[in-house]
Design a protein around this motif. Structure first.
Motif, short mmCIF file in Angstrom:
data_model
loop_
_atom_site.label_atom_id
_atom_site.label_comp_id
_atom_site.label_asym_id
_atom_site.label_seq_id
_atom_site.Cartn_x
_atom_site.Cartn_y
_atom_site.Cartn_z
N VAL A 1 41.18 46.92 41.91
CA VAL A 1 40.54 45.53 41.31
C VAL A 1 39.86 45.78 40.14
N LEU A 2 40.42 45.20 38.99
CA LEU A 2 39.92 45.45 37.75
C LEU A 2 39.72 44.33 37.06
N PRO A 3 38.87 44.38 35.99
CA PRO A 3 38.80 43.26 34.99
C PRO A 3 40.34 43.10 34.23
N VAL A 4 40.49 41.80 33.79
CA VAL A 4 41.76 41.77 33.12
C VAL A 4 41.97 42.43 31.85
N ARG A 5 41.12 42.66 31.18
CA ARG A 5 40.88 43.30 30.01
C ARG A 5 41.60 44.95 30.30
N PHE A 6 41.96 45.33 31.52
CA PHE A 6 42.45 46.69 31.76
C PHE A 6 44.02 46.30 31.78
N LEU A 7 44.36 45.33 31.93
CA LEU A 7 45.91 44.76 32.01
C LEU A 7 46.98 45.83 31.36
#
Length: 328
Positions: free
Chosen positions: A272-278
């Protein structure tokens, strides 16, 4: 007539691949930079509050096991102490754990990102995890490639297809040759071409990229890394009331904070990660698709899963999944 020479070999000379225990799911509750921690406890509480419902969703998926068995789900959190160290474990870790608990979450395992990169201080003669994974990279040559591009071991760049050609031998060729776009090797209709930087040598020491360290982290969580048959990045038990040190290097690379936690390694991972890690995680999947993983380690995972009636995909990347909630 010559006599055949008998060769005797100690069975102990052949490294035995150590087995590791498996959970059904390794659930990563976040991966934040030191700049995020610098914003204080409120920032961490907002993070875990946003993560909580999505963590529950991941748990619900794992509950669909054969025979109605109760899933083994362990949680983990990765702290970036590799690219910057703006704080100390003594100041940062207690705040992190308290923020997670306020949101109703428990961090079973706490990992340092530098543990995915650097050599074990107890074994300075051995390569670090990142170095050992780099040595296992096997590039997938795209159709029609001619070998002009140097190997990844020299360039530090890995791609999922054919790069746009750049070599020119004369101005006439430049004028007459049509431009060719890059192409993804296994594109479905249209290409999504990715060229991933794995490291740079700009400083006194090699600096591994965030994407490459994240790939090492995924392989560790999947229980697929070995060092001459030995398991690596094994959890060190840590009592919750034990004070944390002031120096990151004095902290083991992987801590087991919950003595009752299911195993760290798992058949599947979910982060579960911030979208900046996409974009980083897209690069991770490109890397995982070109790592020659230890065959015995893979076989052990497949066999253990089969005994529990759990089917594992052949590809390592297909065992990883992600959630990118809004607001993280």
């Amino acid at each position: 007539m010559t006599e055949a020479a008998a060769v005797f070999r100690e069975t102990s000379a052949d490294p035995v691949t150590a087995s590791v225990p498996y959970s059904h799911l390794s659930l990563e509750l976040g991966h934040l930079y030191m700049e995020d921690f610098a914003e204080g406890a409120d920032r961490l509480t907002r993070h875990f509050t946003a993560v909580r419902p999505w963590a529950d969703t991941a748990r619900a998926w794992a509950a669909t096991l054969p025979d109605g068995k109760r899933p083994r789900i362990s949680t983990c959190f990765l702290i970036d102490d590799y690219f910057s160290r703006l704080s100390t474990p003594a100041k940062l870790v207690p705040t992190l754990l308290e923020s997670a608990e306020r949101a109703g979450l428990t961090i079973d395992y706490l990992a340092r990102e530098s543990g995915c990169a650097l050599a074990d201080p107890a074994r300075p003669d051995r390569a670090g995890l990142a170095e050992s994974v780099m040595q296992r990279l096997v590039e997938s040559p795209p159709p029609g490639s001619n070998g002009f591009r140097p190997p990844v071991s020299r360039t530090g760049w890995l791609t999922n297809g054919r790069r746009a050609p750049t070599r020119r031998t004369s101005a006439a060729l430049d004028a007459d040759s049509a431009w060719q776009p890059p192409a993804e090797t296994e594109a479905r209709g249209h290409s999504v071409f990715v060229d991933v930087e794995l490291w740079d040598d700009n400083g006194p020491h090699r600096t591994w990229s965030c994407a490459f360290l994240a790939a090492v982290w995924q392989l560790a969580r999947l229980g697929l890394l070995r060092d001459d048959g030995r398991a690596v990045l094994t959890p060190t038990p840590w009592e919750r009331d034990l004070p944390f040190p002031d120096d990151w290097d004095a902290l083991p690379p992987l801590l087991r904070l919950n003595p009752a936690a299911p195993p760290f390694t798992a058949y599947y991972t979910c982060s579960v990660l911030p979208v900046r890690f996409l974009p980083v995680e897209h690069a991770v999947r490109v890397i995982l698709g070109q790592v020659h993983v230890d065959a015995d380690a893979v076989g052990q995972a497949v066999e253990r899963a089969r005994q529990e009636k759990v089917t594992l995909p052949e590809g390592v990347a297909e065992r990883t999944s992600y959630l990118f909630p809004p607001g993280l």
